[in-house]
Scaffold this motif. Structure first.
Motif, PDB file in Angstrom:
ATOM      1  N   UNK A 167       0.830  -1.213   0.000  1.00  0.00           N
ATOM      2  CA  UNK A 167       0.000   0.000   0.000  1.00  0.00           C
ATOM      3  C   UNK A 167       0.866   1.266   0.000  1.00  0.00           C
ATOM      4  N   UNK A 168       1.944   1.253   0.748  1.00  0.00           N
ATOM      5  CA  UNK A 168       2.841   2.410   0.743  1.00  0.00           C
ATOM      6  C   UNK A 168       3.487   2.579  -0.626  1.00  0.00           C
ATOM      7  N   UNK A 169       3.977   1.484  -1.183  1.00  0.00           N
ATOM      8  CA  UNK A 169       4.650   1.555  -2.484  1.00  0.00           C
ATOM      9  C   UNK A 169       3.697   2.052  -3.569  1.00  0.00           C
ATOM     10  N   UNK A 170       2.419   1.650  -3.492  1.00  0.00           N
ATOM     11  CA  UNK A 170       1.427   2.096  -4.468  1.00  0.00           C
ATOM     12  C   UNK A 170       1.217   3.607  -4.406  1.00  0.00           C
ATOM     13  N   UNK A 171       1.556   4.188  -3.262  1.00  0.00           N
ATOM     14  CA  UNK A 171       1.444   5.644  -3.106  1.00  0.00           C
ATOM     15  C   UNK A 171       2.770   6.361  -3.384  1.00  0.00           C
ATOM     16  N   UNK A 172       3.770   5.611  -3.865  1.00  0.00           N
ATOM     17  CA  UNK A 172       5.062   6.208  -4.172  1.00  0.00           C
ATOM     18  C   UNK A 172       5.976   6.354  -2.970  1.00  0.00           C
TER      19      UNK A 172
ATOM     20  N   UNK B  26      -5.260   4.266   5.495  1.00  0.00           N
ATOM     21  CA  UNK B  26      -6.714   4.064   5.452  1.00  0.00           C
ATOM     22  C   UNK B  26      -7.069   2.766   4.739  1.00  0.00           C
ATOM     23  N   UNK B  27      -6.399   2.492   3.625  1.00  0.00           N
ATOM     24  CA  UNK B  27      -6.651   1.242   2.894  1.00  0.00           C
ATOM     25  C   UNK B  27      -6.294   0.028   3.747  1.00  0.00           C
ATOM     26  N   UNK B  28      -5.126   0.081   4.382  1.00  0.00           N
ATOM     27  CA  UNK B  28      -4.670  -1.047   5.195  1.00  0.00           C
ATOM     28  C   UNK B  28      -5.559  -1.241   6.420  1.00  0.00           C
ATOM     29  N   UNK B  29      -5.983  -0.143   7.035  1.00  0.00           N
ATOM     30  CA  UNK B  29      -6.846  -0.241   8.217  1.00  0.00           C
ATOM     31  C   UNK B  29      -8.193  -0.835   7.854  1.00  0.00           C
ATOM     32  N   UNK B  30      -8.726  -0.448   6.712  1.00  0.00           N
ATOM     33  CA  UNK B  30     -10.000  -1.009   6.239  1.00  0.00           C
ATOM     34  C   UNK B  30      -9.877  -2.523   6.069  1.00  0.00           C
ATOM     35  N   UNK B  31      -8.780  -2.971   5.457  1.00  0.00           N
ATOM     36  CA  UNK B  31      -8.589  -4.416   5.263  1.00  0.00           C
ATOM     37  C   UNK B  31      -8.375  -5.137   6.590  1.00  0.00           C
ATOM     38  N   UNK B  32      -7.557  -4.543   7.466  1.00  0.00           N
ATOM     39  CA  UNK B  32      -7.270  -5.180   8.755  1.00  0.00           C
ATOM     40  C   UNK B  32      -8.534  -5.322   9.605  1.00  0.00           C
ATOM     41  N   UNK B  33      -9.405  -4.332   9.542  1.00  0.00           N
ATOM     42  CA  UNK B  33     -10.639  -4.351  10.328  1.00  0.00           C
ATOM     43  C   UNK B  33     -11.588  -5.428   9.835  1.00  0.00           C
TER      44      UNK B  33
END
Length: 313
Positions: free
Chosen positions: A49-54, A239-246
Motif C-alpha cells: 500500500x505504501x509503495x502504491x502511493x510512491x 486508510x486502505x490497510x486499516x480497512x482491510x485489517x478491520x
C-alpha cells in the motif's frame, strides 16, 4: 471500530503512482513499537500500500512512546507512533509542537487490563490501594488508564508504589513478587497468561476509559507543513490497510508473528484492538481531558488544534 475504507489495491495503482511522483519525501522514516497496534501499518508495508502511493517506508524501533516521539522531534524519524498522552504532554510542556496525523487504535474489550498472578495479595480492584503496580512509565497510557479505572471504583491510588518495568519483563516481575499487579495490553495479556498464569483484575474497557483513544501517529508541525503530499500519501495507504485489517483478521495474524515477534498460537488467541485511521476531535478530546483531570498537564488543550490535515483515500 468502523473505518472509512478505500478501494482495494490494484485499481488505484496508476493513480497512486502518479501522485507519488510529486512527493516531497518519497523515503519516509517512521518510529514504531513492536505491538499489535501496528497491524495495519505492517499490512500497508507488506501488502504494497505504501509503495502504491510512491512511498518507501523505513522503520525505526523505539523502546517506548516517549522515545518514539523523541525520534520525530530530533529528526531521526519523520512520523512517530505512540500512545496519545506523550503527544499532548509534549505540547503542554512546550517540548515540541506536535500534530496528530493518523489514528491507530482504541481500547477494545479484553485488549488492555490490570492483571495479577494467583499468589498475589491482589484479588479484586479494591485490593490495589497501597500495592505495587507495574507500569511502563509515569504519564503513559499504562499509568493514566490504571489510575482512571481505580478512580472510577473509588480506589485510592495516592499510596500506590508504581514500579516501572518494560512490557516484556512484567510477567516475570509478577511471578517474582516485584509487583502485585500490572497494566498490560495485548499481546502481553495472552503471553502472561501462558507463562505466569496471569489473570485479569479488571478490564480497562470500562467506565471513563471505555473505548478510550489509545494510539496514533504524529509529526512535528513543521514537518507536516513542509510535506503535505507525503503526508497525504501516508494517510491514504494507512486508510486502505486499516480497512482491510478491520475486515479481515487473517491478514493481520501472520504479520503479528513476523513483526511483533509473537508465536502463532498467541496471534490466534489474542484480542485485537479497535483499529482506526481517521482522527475525530471529539473522541480525541478525551485524552487531554483525562490528562488534565489526573494532573499530568497543567492547562486544558484543545485536541482539534493538534490534528493535522486529513486526506481521505
Amino acid at each position: 471500530m468502523a473505518v472509512t475504507g478505500c478501494g482495494a489495491l490494484g485499481s488505484n495503482q496508476l493513480t497512486a503512482a502518479a501522485a507519488g511522483s510529486g512527493l516531497e519525501k518519497p523515503v519516509l522514516k517512521v518510529s514504531i513499537l513492536p505491538t499489535t497496534d501496528l497491524g495495519p501499518f505492517w499490512l500497508a508495508q507488506d501488502g504494497g500500500y505504501f509503495k502504491a502511493e510512491g512511498l518507501d517506508v523505513d522503520t525505526v524501533v523505539a523502546a517506548s512512546g516517549q522515545a518514539s516521539l523523541a525520534k520525530s522531534i530530533s529528526g531521526e524519524a519523520d512520523i512517530a507512533f505512540s500512545t496519545y498522552p506523550p503527544f499532548f504532554i509534549a505540547k503542554s510542556s512546550g517540548v515540541a509542537d506536535m500534530q496528530l496525523v493518523a489514528d491507530a487504535t482504541s481500547v477494545n474489550p479484553k485488549t488492555n487490563a490490570i492483571v495479577t498472578v494467583p499468589n498475589s495479595p491482589v484479588k479484586t480492584i479494591f485490593d490495589l490501594a497501597g500495592k505495587k503496580i507495574a507500569i511502563t512509565a509515569k504519564n503513559t497510557a499504562s499509568d493514566l488508564l490504571t489510575r482512571s479505572v481505580m478512580q472510577d471504583h473509588g480506589v485510592d491510588f495516592s499510596k500506590v508504589k508504581w514500579v516501572l518495568i518494560p512490557l516484556p519483563d512484567i510477567a516475570a516481575a509478577l511471578q517474582q513478587g516485584q509487583a502485585d499487579a500490572a497494566y498490560l495490553p495485548e499481546p502481553y495479556i495472552t503471553q502472561a497468561a501462558k507463562t505466569a498464569g496471569a489473570i485479569p483484575v479488571i478490564d480497562i474497557n470500562t467506565g471513563a476509559s471505555q473505548d478510550f483513544p489509545l494510539t496514533g501517529y504524529g509529526a512535528t508541525r513543521k514537518w507536516v507543513q513542509d510535506n503535505p503530499k507525503t503526508l497525504a500519501a501516508f494517510q491514504r495507504a494507512m486508510q486502505k490497510a486499516t480497512h482491510e485489517a478491520t475486515n479481515d483478521r487473517a491478514s493481520i495474524e501472520p504479520l503479528l508473528v513476523r513483526f511483533a515477534k509473537i508465536d502463532e498460537d498467541t496471534a490466534k488467541l489474542l484480542t485485537l484492538p479497535g483499529y482506526g485511521s481517521l482522527l475525530d476531535s471529539r473522541r480525541l478530546q478525551r485524552v487531554p481531558d483525562l490528562l488534565l483531570q489526573l494532573g499530568a498537564i497543567p492547562h486544558p488543550i484543545d485536541a482539534n488544534s493538534m490534528i493535522g490535515p486529513q486526506t481521505r483515500g
